[in-house]
Write a protein that holds these residues in place. Sequence first.
Motif, PDB file in Angstrom:
ATOM      1  N   MET A   1       0.839  -1.190   0.000  1.00 52.30           N
ATOM      2  CA  MET A   1       0.000   0.000   0.000  1.00 52.30           C
ATOM      3  C   MET A   1       0.880   1.248   0.000  1.00 52.30           C
ATOM      4  N   LYS A   2       0.302   2.395  -0.375  1.00 53.25           N
ATOM      5  CA  LYS A   2       1.026   3.657  -0.357  1.00 53.25           C
ATOM      6  C   LYS A   2       0.894   4.324   1.006  1.00 53.25           C
ATOM      7  N   SER A   3       1.982   4.958   1.428  1.00 49.82           N
ATOM      8  CA  SER A   3       1.986   5.707   2.678  1.00 49.82           C
ATOM      9  C   SER A   3       2.904   6.919   2.508  1.00 49.82           C
ATOM     10  N   VAL A   4       2.479   8.052   3.039  1.00 50.47           N
ATOM     11  CA  VAL A   4       3.295   9.269   3.011  1.00 50.47           C
ATOM     12  C   VAL A   4       4.139   9.277   4.279  1.00 50.47           C
ATOM     13  N   LEU A   5       5.449   9.119   4.132  1.00 49.44           N
ATOM     14  CA  LEU A   5       6.305   8.901   5.296  1.00 49.44           C
ATOM     15  C   LEU A   5       7.196  10.104   5.608  1.00 49.44           C
ATOM     16  N   CYS A   6       7.306  10.380   6.885  1.00 46.03           N
ATOM     17  CA  CYS A   6       8.300  11.311   7.408  1.00 46.03           C
ATOM     18  C   CYS A   6       9.466  10.459   7.912  1.00 46.03           C
ATOM     19  N   ARG A   7      10.602  10.528   7.233  1.00 47.85           N
ATOM     20  CA  ARG A   7      11.778   9.743   7.618  1.00 47.85           C
ATOM     21  C   ARG A   7      12.752  10.545   8.466  1.00 47.85           C
ATOM     22  N   GLU A   8      12.629  11.867   8.411  1.00 46.19           N
ATOM     23  CA  GLU A   8      13.418  12.760   9.262  1.00 46.19           C
ATOM     24  C   GLU A   8      12.664  14.070   9.363  1.00 46.19           C
ATOM     25  N   PHE A   9      12.834  14.761  10.482  1.00 47.54           N
ATOM     26  CA  PHE A   9      12.117  16.012  10.663  1.00 47.54           C
ATOM     27  C   PHE A   9      12.555  17.031   9.621  1.00 47.54           C
ATOM     28  N   GLY A  10      11.578  17.734   9.077  1.00 47.12           N
ATOM     29  CA  GLY A  10      11.892  18.715   8.061  1.00 47.12           C
ATOM     30  C   GLY A  10      10.631  19.301   7.470  1.00 47.12           C
ATOM     31  N   PRO A  11      10.759  20.053   6.370  1.00 49.40           N
ATOM     32  CA  PRO A  11       9.615  20.685   5.726  1.00 49.40           C
ATOM     33  C   PRO A  11       8.762  19.669   4.985  1.00 49.40           C
ATOM     34  N   PRO A  12       7.586  20.062   4.531  1.00 43.04           N
ATOM     35  CA  PRO A  12       6.731  19.136   3.779  1.00 43.04           C
ATOM     36  C   PRO A  12       7.403  18.518   2.567  1.00 43.04           C
ATOM     37  N   SER A  13       8.320  19.239   1.948  1.00 38.16           N
ATOM     38  CA  SER A  13       9.004  18.705   0.760  1.00 38.16           C
ATOM     39  C   SER A  13       9.868  17.497   1.071  1.00 38.16           C
ATOM     40  N   SER A  14      10.154  17.261   2.354  1.00 34.74           N
ATOM     41  CA  SER A  14      10.988  16.113   2.721  1.00 34.74           C
ATOM     42  C   SER A  14      10.185  14.820   2.853  1.00 34.74           C
ATOM     43  N   LEU A  15       8.860  14.896   2.808  1.00 37.54           N
ATOM     44  CA  LEU A  15       8.029  13.704   2.892  1.00 37.54           C
ATOM     45  C   LEU A  15       8.190  12.855   1.626  1.00 37.54           C
ATOM     46  N   VAL A  16       8.097  11.548   1.781  1.00 37.59           N
ATOM     47  CA  VAL A  16       8.215  10.647   0.637  1.00 37.59           C
ATOM     48  C   VAL A  16       7.026   9.688   0.620  1.00 37.59           C
ATOM     49  N   VAL A  17       6.547   9.399  -0.575  1.00 35.44           N
ATOM     50  CA  VAL A  17       5.482   8.409  -0.743  1.00 35.44           C
ATOM     51  C   VAL A  17       6.137   7.068  -1.009  1.00 35.44           C
ATOM     52  N   SER A  18       5.859   6.083  -0.153  1.00 39.20           N
ATOM     53  CA  SER A  18       6.532   4.784  -0.238  1.00 39.20           C
ATOM     54  C   SER A  18       5.507   3.658  -0.278  1.00 39.20           C
ATOM     55  N   GLU A  19       5.931   2.538  -0.828  1.00 39.54           N
ATOM     56  CA  GLU A  19       5.141   1.309  -0.761  1.00 39.54           C
ATOM     57  C   GLU A  19       5.544   0.558   0.503  1.00 39.54           C
ATOM     58  N   VAL A  20       4.583   0.290   1.361  1.00 39.60           N
ATOM     59  CA  VAL A  20       4.846  -0.404   2.628  1.00 39.60           C
ATOM     60  C   VAL A  20       3.822  -1.534   2.776  1.00 39.60           C
ATOM     61  N   ASP A  21       4.103  -2.443   3.691  1.00 42.53           N
ATOM     62  CA  ASP A  21       3.155  -3.523   3.965  1.00 42.53           C
ATOM     63  C   ASP A  21       1.908  -2.966   4.639  1.00 42.53           C
ATOM     64  N   GLU A  22       0.774  -3.510   4.280  1.00 38.55           N
ATOM     65  CA  GLU A  22      -0.467  -3.119   4.947  1.00 38.55           C
ATOM     66  C   GLU A  22      -0.404  -3.567   6.401  1.00 38.55           C
ATOM     67  N   PRO A  23      -0.803  -2.706   7.345  1.00 42.35           N
ATOM     68  CA  PRO A  23      -0.730  -3.098   8.756  1.00 42.35           C
ATOM     69  C   PRO A  23      -1.696  -4.239   9.083  1.00 42.35           C
ATOM     70  N   PHE A  94      -2.126   9.472   6.657  1.00 38.45           N
ATOM     71  CA  PHE A  94      -1.707   9.745   5.279  1.00 38.45           C
ATOM     72  C   PHE A  94      -1.247   8.435   4.637  1.00 38.45           C
ATOM     73  N   ALA A  95      -2.184   7.522   4.452  1.00 35.26           N
ATOM     74  CA  ALA A  95      -1.868   6.191   3.941  1.00 35.26           C
ATOM     75  C   ALA A  95      -3.141   5.559   3.407  1.00 35.26           C
ATOM     76  N   GLU A  96      -2.975   4.462   2.671  1.00 34.47           N
ATOM     77  CA  GLU A  96      -4.140   3.780   2.119  1.00 34.47           C
ATOM     78  C   GLU A  96      -4.827   2.892   3.142  1.00 34.47           C
ATOM     79  N   ALA A  97      -4.166   2.603   4.261  1.00 28.83           N
ATOM     80  CA  ALA A  97      -4.775   1.809   5.322  1.00 28.83           C
ATOM     81  C   ALA A  97      -4.094   2.137   6.639  1.00 28.83           C
ATOM     82  N   VAL A  98      -4.831   1.999   7.736  1.00 28.21           N
ATOM     83  CA  VAL A  98      -4.277   2.267   9.051  1.00 28.21           C
ATOM     84  C   VAL A  98      -4.993   1.387  10.074  1.00 28.21           C
TER      85      VAL A  98
END
Length: 332
Positions: A1-23, A94-98
């Motif tokens: 599934m897609k998830s918008v991830l914060c991998r380090e603190f920073g501005p909105p431009s630092s967010l990345v959309v990643s494919e992760v396992d559904e919880p 900010f993800a397709e499932a939670v």
Amino acid sequence: MKSVLCREFGPPSSLVVSEVDEPVPGAGEVLVHVEACGVNFPDTLMIQGKYQQKPAMPFAPGGEVCGTVAALGEGVPGPAIGTRVAALIPYGGFAEAVAVEAGRLVPVPEGVAPDAAAAVCAAYGTVLHALEDRGSLKPGETLLVLGAAGGVGMAAIQIGKLLGARVIAAASSAEKLEACRAAGADGLVDYTRDGWRDQLRELTGARGPDVVFDPVGGPYAEPALRSIGWRGRYLVVGFAAGEIPRIALNLALLKNCAIIGVFYGEFVRREPENNRAMLARLFQWVAEGRLVPALSHRFPLERAGEALELLINRRAVGKLLLVTHAGDGPPR
């Protein structure tokens, strides 16, 4: 599934959309397939490390979701698979499932679209808790809303009118004030201009507002408190201006007024049953057509950073949403 991830603190431009396992929902949890997620000011603070809550990295921001039940964890009898629900959560929306604690879920009635349900939880929940529960706003009283063109401000205009108040909207441009008028405001002031207190005095017949709803803080707080009416209630909701004001307490004494804190997140945690009942009431107003959430725009998950930038730069008028269904455009 897609998830918008914060991998380090920073501005909105630092967010990345990643494919992760559904919880996988744990004991007491429900898996929700997200249809829409509200975008809120605390999300901008959380990704920058400026919020009181700092989740372990990586994490998805997003604290209000609407979607359908996809799976039940151990010990959870319902709701049934496919039921549409909404919830306030700490983060992860900010993800397709939670995976959501079952006790946080509120059923969404027929006639309430996912966009509307996602928009109602945080902003309108905050406002109804503030105005009715904390501020004891009464029909016929005058309500001053600071930051009135934002998502929470627009909600305050609408809920204030539903509760029978006369609403004065304070915002920072002619365009924003016109949006406030369209949302139902009875009076308008541009609080970035000199003399706005005189205009407020004129609009209230020199009495001042009975209740001030302040999600902004900064340089606007003290002038608003100085303008409040006798026995007024000043609601401290947030500090979107970035500065926590330091108020001289003699101002409260001189007006015989109350300065009241509004911490909706803690109310949700401490009084979950009361909050669920309040959200159910809001959803019913939406279903009946008495409340139409002030939705501005919806973005796909891939444009989460753009939505957050709109909030940070104060260019949003009304509520912003992320959606997992196709397309980008006006709210449904």
